[in-house]
Design a protein around this motif. Structure first.
Motif, PDB file in Angstrom:
ATOM      1  N   VAL A 123      -0.110  -0.445   6.085  1.00 46.50           N
ATOM      2  CA  VAL A 123      -0.127  -1.753   5.463  1.00 46.50           C
ATOM      3  C   VAL A 123      -1.408  -2.385   5.197  1.00 46.50           C
ATOM      4  N   ASP A 124      -1.779  -2.361   3.942  1.00 51.12           N
ATOM      5  CA  ASP A 124      -3.184  -2.944   3.707  1.00 51.12           C
ATOM      6  C   ASP A 124      -3.165  -3.743   2.348  1.00 51.12           C
ATOM      7  N   ASN A 125      -4.158  -4.466   2.165  1.00 53.46           N
ATOM      8  CA  ASN A 125      -4.288  -5.455   1.057  1.00 53.46           C
ATOM      9  C   ASN A 125      -3.112  -6.194   0.705  1.00 53.46           C
ATOM     10  N   TYR A 126      -2.563  -6.692   1.787  1.00 49.34           N
ATOM     11  CA  TYR A 126      -1.200  -7.248   1.720  1.00 49.34           C
ATOM     12  C   TYR A 126      -1.461  -8.627   0.773  1.00 49.34           C
ATOM     13  N   PHE A 127      -2.528  -9.139   1.041  1.00 48.20           N
ATOM     14  CA  PHE A 127      -2.530 -10.603   0.383  1.00 48.20           C
ATOM     15  C   PHE A 127      -3.226 -10.486  -1.174  1.00 48.20           C
ATOM     16  N   ASP A 128      -3.438  -9.075  -1.531  1.00 48.51           N
ATOM     17  CA  ASP A 128      -4.056  -8.886  -2.744  1.00 48.51           C
ATOM     18  C   ASP A 128      -2.940  -8.505  -3.668  1.00 48.51           C
ATOM     19  N   GLN A 163       3.159   7.086  -6.113  1.00 50.06           N
ATOM     20  CA  GLN A 163       3.375   8.417  -6.517  1.00 50.06           C
ATOM     21  C   GLN A 163       4.646   9.025  -5.872  1.00 50.06           C
ATOM     22  N   TRP A 164       5.743   8.973  -7.060  1.00 49.84           N
ATOM     23  CA  TRP A 164       7.139   8.942  -6.452  1.00 49.84           C
ATOM     24  C   TRP A 164       8.137  10.132  -7.193  1.00 49.84           C
ATOM     25  N   LEU A 165       8.546  10.958  -6.577  1.00 52.60           N
ATOM     26  CA  LEU A 165       9.305  11.955  -6.958  1.00 52.60           C
ATOM     27  C   LEU A 165       8.175  12.821  -8.037  1.00 52.60           C
ATOM     28  N   CYS A 184       0.691  -1.095  -0.069  1.00 55.59           N
ATOM     29  CA  CYS A 184      -0.232  -0.058  -0.058  1.00 55.59           C
ATOM     30  C   CYS A 184       0.898   1.237   0.030  1.00 55.59           C
ATOM     31  N   TYR A 185       0.673   2.142  -1.153  1.00 55.20           N
ATOM     32  CA  TYR A 185       1.555   3.310  -1.042  1.00 55.20           C
ATOM     33  C   TYR A 185       0.653   4.713  -0.714  1.00 55.20           C
ATOM     34  N   GLU A 186      -0.202   4.479   0.266  1.00 51.65           N
ATOM     35  CA  GLU A 186      -1.050   5.429   0.523  1.00 51.65           C
ATOM     36  C   GLU A 186      -0.460   6.375   1.414  1.00 51.65           C
ATOM     37  N   ALA A 187       0.556   5.773   2.141  1.00 52.24           N
ATOM     38  CA  ALA A 187       1.236   6.862   2.765  1.00 52.24           C
ATOM     39  C   ALA A 187       2.407   7.803   2.122  1.00 52.24           C
TER      40      ALA A 187
END
Length: 244
Positions: free
Chosen positions: A169-174, A181-183, A154-157
């Protein structure tokens, strides 16, 4: 439109920001990732090395200076591949600009295959592991690092506009595609659980010798605050494997 794999590194703004970020003294790549990769690789003298996603080639120079016999780097980004060719021009090295999912590596050719923070960009990890196994000499080793699955889940943070204090940490088993969203750019990565990496490596007939989870070492950090922050969560996951 999100960038797929290495294509983001050919964006001029991203390329500039990325290289500036890597020069930071407490960069996680420098302070956490490389020391563990170095330890897992161990003695390198006389070995023929394949580097998948070799970036600017500077790590290839380090390996050759430590005694590697030959270095072959494959890099998808034409900007990064160009830098790598310039940096390695006076060394026993070859750099190919190619997509590592489309490239061929040869059969029973390398003593060591490495890949640093690249394989979470790859859609079909199983096929790539099988090709890597085929490219290794008998008892050759494959050492790689990836973003830790608790990060890729999960990249929400990452989308927060302030310095991260907590991670989600979310949707770990999916398992599957994620957009990070990076730089300032949207980048496609692929989430797999630790168990899925393990199973894919075993299916490729690679013995798993060691797993590391990027615990920081205080001596590698200039800032005690940054060290304490990096102790909260593992950023990277490492595997050392050997061809049976």
């Amino acid at each position: 439109m999100p960038y797929k794999s290495y294509t983001v590194y050919d964006d001029p703004d991203f390329f500039k920001q990325y290289n500036q970020k890597r020069k930071r003294g407490d960069s996680p790549n420098k302070a956490i990732e490389q020391p563990i990769i170095d330890a897992l690789i161990g003695p390198i003298a006389g070995k023929k090395v394949l580097d998948l996603g070799c970036g600017d080639g500077k790590y290839g120079i380090e390996l050759l200076n430590r005694g590697a016999a030959n270095y072959y780097g494959i890099e998808g980004s034409y900007k990064m591949a160009g830098l790598a060719k310039e940096n390695l021009v006076n060394y026993p090295a070859t750099v190919a600009q190619n997509d590592i999912e489309k490239a061929t590596f040869g059969q029973s050719t390398y003593d060591l295959v490495i890949s640093r923070l690249v394989l979470h960009y790859i859609a079909d990890g199983k096929a790539l592991f099988e090709q890597i196994e085929n490219s290794l000499k008998q008892e050759g080793e494959f050492v790689f690092s990836i973003e830790h699955p608790i990060i890729t889940s999960c990249y929400e943070a990452y989308h927060q506009e302030v310095r991260r204090g907590n991670w989600i940490v979310d949707n770990y088993f999916d398992s599957g595609e994620r957009v990070n969203q990076w730089l300032g750019k949207k980048v496609v990565k692929y989430h797999r659980t630790l168990e899925e990496y393990w199973q894919a490596l075993k299916a490729a007939n690679l013995d798993i010798l060691e797993i590391r989870e990027s615990k920081p070492q205080r001596a590698n950090f200039e800032s005690s605050e940054e060290y304490r922050r990096r102790m909260r969560i593992p950023l990277f996951l490492f595997f050392k494997t050997r061809k049976k």
